[in-house]
Design a protein around this motif. Sequence first.
Motif, short mmCIF file in Angstrom:
data_model
loop_
_atom_site.label_atom_id
_atom_site.label_comp_id
_atom_site.label_asym_id
_atom_site.label_seq_id
_atom_site.Cartn_x
_atom_site.Cartn_y
_atom_site.Cartn_z
N GLN A 57 -0.26 2.68 10.04
CA GLN A 57 -1.59 2.12 10.18
C GLN A 57 -2.56 2.84 9.25
O GLN A 57 -2.50 4.06 9.11
N SER A 58 -3.43 2.06 8.66
CA SER A 58 -4.42 2.61 7.76
C SER A 58 -5.34 3.56 8.53
O SER A 58 -5.66 3.33 9.69
N GLY A 59 -5.75 4.64 7.88
CA GLY A 59 -6.62 5.62 8.51
C GLY A 59 -5.87 6.68 9.29
O GLY A 59 -6.47 7.43 10.05
N HIS A 60 -4.55 6.76 9.12
CA HIS A 60 -3.74 7.74 9.82
C HIS A 60 -3.04 8.66 8.82
O HIS A 60 -2.69 8.24 7.72
N ASP A 61 -2.83 9.90 9.25
CA ASP A 61 -2.01 10.86 8.50
C ASP A 61 -0.70 11.03 9.24
O ASP A 61 -0.69 11.14 10.48
N TYR A 62 0.40 11.07 8.50
CA TYR A 62 1.72 11.28 9.07
C TYR A 62 2.35 12.48 8.38
O TYR A 62 2.26 12.59 7.16
N GLU B 65 -13.98 8.82 6.70
CA GLU B 65 -13.06 9.34 5.69
C GLU B 65 -12.35 8.18 5.02
O GLU B 65 -12.38 7.05 5.51
N GLU B 66 -11.69 8.47 3.94
CA GLU B 66 -11.00 7.43 3.19
C GLU B 66 -10.01 6.67 4.06
O GLU B 66 -9.43 7.22 5.00
N THR B 67 -9.85 5.39 3.76
CA THR B 67 -8.86 4.60 4.50
C THR B 67 -7.53 4.69 3.78
O THR B 67 -7.43 5.26 2.70
N GLY B 68 -6.53 4.12 4.37
CA GLY B 68 -5.21 4.15 3.78
C GLY B 68 -4.30 5.09 4.55
O GLY B 68 -4.72 5.81 5.45
N ILE B 69 -3.04 5.05 4.18
CA ILE B 69 -2.03 5.87 4.84
C ILE B 69 -1.80 7.11 4.00
O ILE B 69 -1.67 7.03 2.78
N ARG B 70 -1.76 8.27 4.66
CA ARG B 70 -1.41 9.51 3.98
C ARG B 70 -0.20 10.10 4.67
O ARG B 70 -0.09 10.03 5.89
N VAL B 71 0.71 10.69 3.89
CA VAL B 71 1.93 11.22 4.46
C VAL B 71 2.26 12.56 3.80
O VAL B 71 2.00 12.76 2.61
N GLY B 72 2.81 13.46 4.60
CA GLY B 72 3.24 14.76 4.10
C GLY B 72 4.65 15.05 4.56
O GLY B 72 5.11 14.50 5.57
N TYR B 73 5.34 15.90 3.82
CA TYR B 73 6.73 16.22 4.13
C TYR B 73 6.87 17.74 4.12
O TYR B 73 6.31 18.41 3.25
N THR B 74 7.63 18.26 5.08
CA THR B 74 7.85 19.69 5.10
C THR B 74 9.21 20.01 5.68
O THR B 74 9.69 19.32 6.58
N GLU C 139 0.85 -1.18 0.00
CA GLU C 139 0.00 0.00 0.00
C GLU C 139 0.89 1.23 0.00
O GLU C 139 1.61 1.51 0.95
N THR C 140 0.89 1.95 -1.11
CA THR C 140 1.73 3.15 -1.17
C THR C 140 0.95 4.31 -0.57
O THR C 140 -0.22 4.52 -0.89
N PRO C 141 1.59 5.06 0.31
CA PRO C 141 0.89 6.17 0.96
C PRO C 141 0.52 7.27 -0.02
O PRO C 141 1.25 7.55 -0.97
N THR C 142 -0.62 7.88 0.20
CA THR C 142 -1.04 9.05 -0.54
C THR C 142 -0.34 10.27 0.06
O THR C 142 -0.17 10.36 1.26
N VAL C 143 0.06 11.20 -0.77
CA VAL C 143 0.81 12.37 -0.30
C VAL C 143 -0.16 13.50 0.05
O VAL C 143 -1.07 13.81 -0.72
N LEU C 144 0.04 14.08 1.22
CA LEU C 144 -0.74 15.24 1.64
C LEU C 144 -0.27 16.47 0.86
O LEU C 144 0.93 16.70 0.74
N ILE D 10 10.02 3.26 2.87
CA ILE D 10 10.50 1.99 3.41
C ILE D 10 9.72 1.58 4.66
O ILE D 10 9.32 0.42 4.80
N VAL D 11 9.48 2.51 5.57
CA VAL D 11 8.97 2.15 6.89
C VAL D 11 7.45 2.17 6.99
O VAL D 11 6.86 1.30 7.63
N LEU D 12 6.78 3.14 6.37
CA LEU D 12 5.33 3.26 6.56
C LEU D 12 4.53 2.04 6.09
O LEU D 12 3.57 1.67 6.77
N PRO D 13 4.86 1.40 4.98
CA PRO D 13 4.08 0.20 4.64
C PRO D 13 4.22 -0.91 5.69
O PRO D 13 3.33 -1.75 5.83
#
Length: 139
Positions: free
Chosen positions: A101-106, A61-70, A25-30, A94-97
């Motif tokens: 956890q699904s349903g979380h934003d990082y 809300e949508e399931t899956g992992i979402r991640v943002g970088y700043t 599961e590749t994370p969606t980008v915020l 490498i680490v998030l998959p």
Amino acid sequence: MTPPETDLTGTNAVGTASPAVLSCETPTVLTQRRDFTRAARGKRVAKSGFVVQMLRRPEGEETGIRVGYTCSKKVGNAVARNRAKRRLREVARIVLPLKGQSGHDYVLIGRRDATASLPFDQLLKDMHSALDILHGARK
């Protein structure tokens, strides 16, 4: 796109799965500011190389992992910020998959003089331990 030595079924000449075709599961980008500000209200862990913020999304809300970088301008010029974000993207890939956890934003926040210069193994260890702390595996 598959690598040239891989057939369309995802196996290479040896018969093992090609790493380029393996798809976790590749994370969606915020991308939107409101997602970043929402994540800032959640849990956070500061490590030597970066800060990780985590927020569980509301039910429905949508399931899956979402991640943002700043990385702020404090990290350095554009070259330094981009290098830091590239390293954060690779750590998350490498680490998030494995531990996300699904349903979380990082949200991963780069640190001045650390994210771009620490050894990559240290960044991976920091990410593993940060996710363990955020998800309650150890205190």
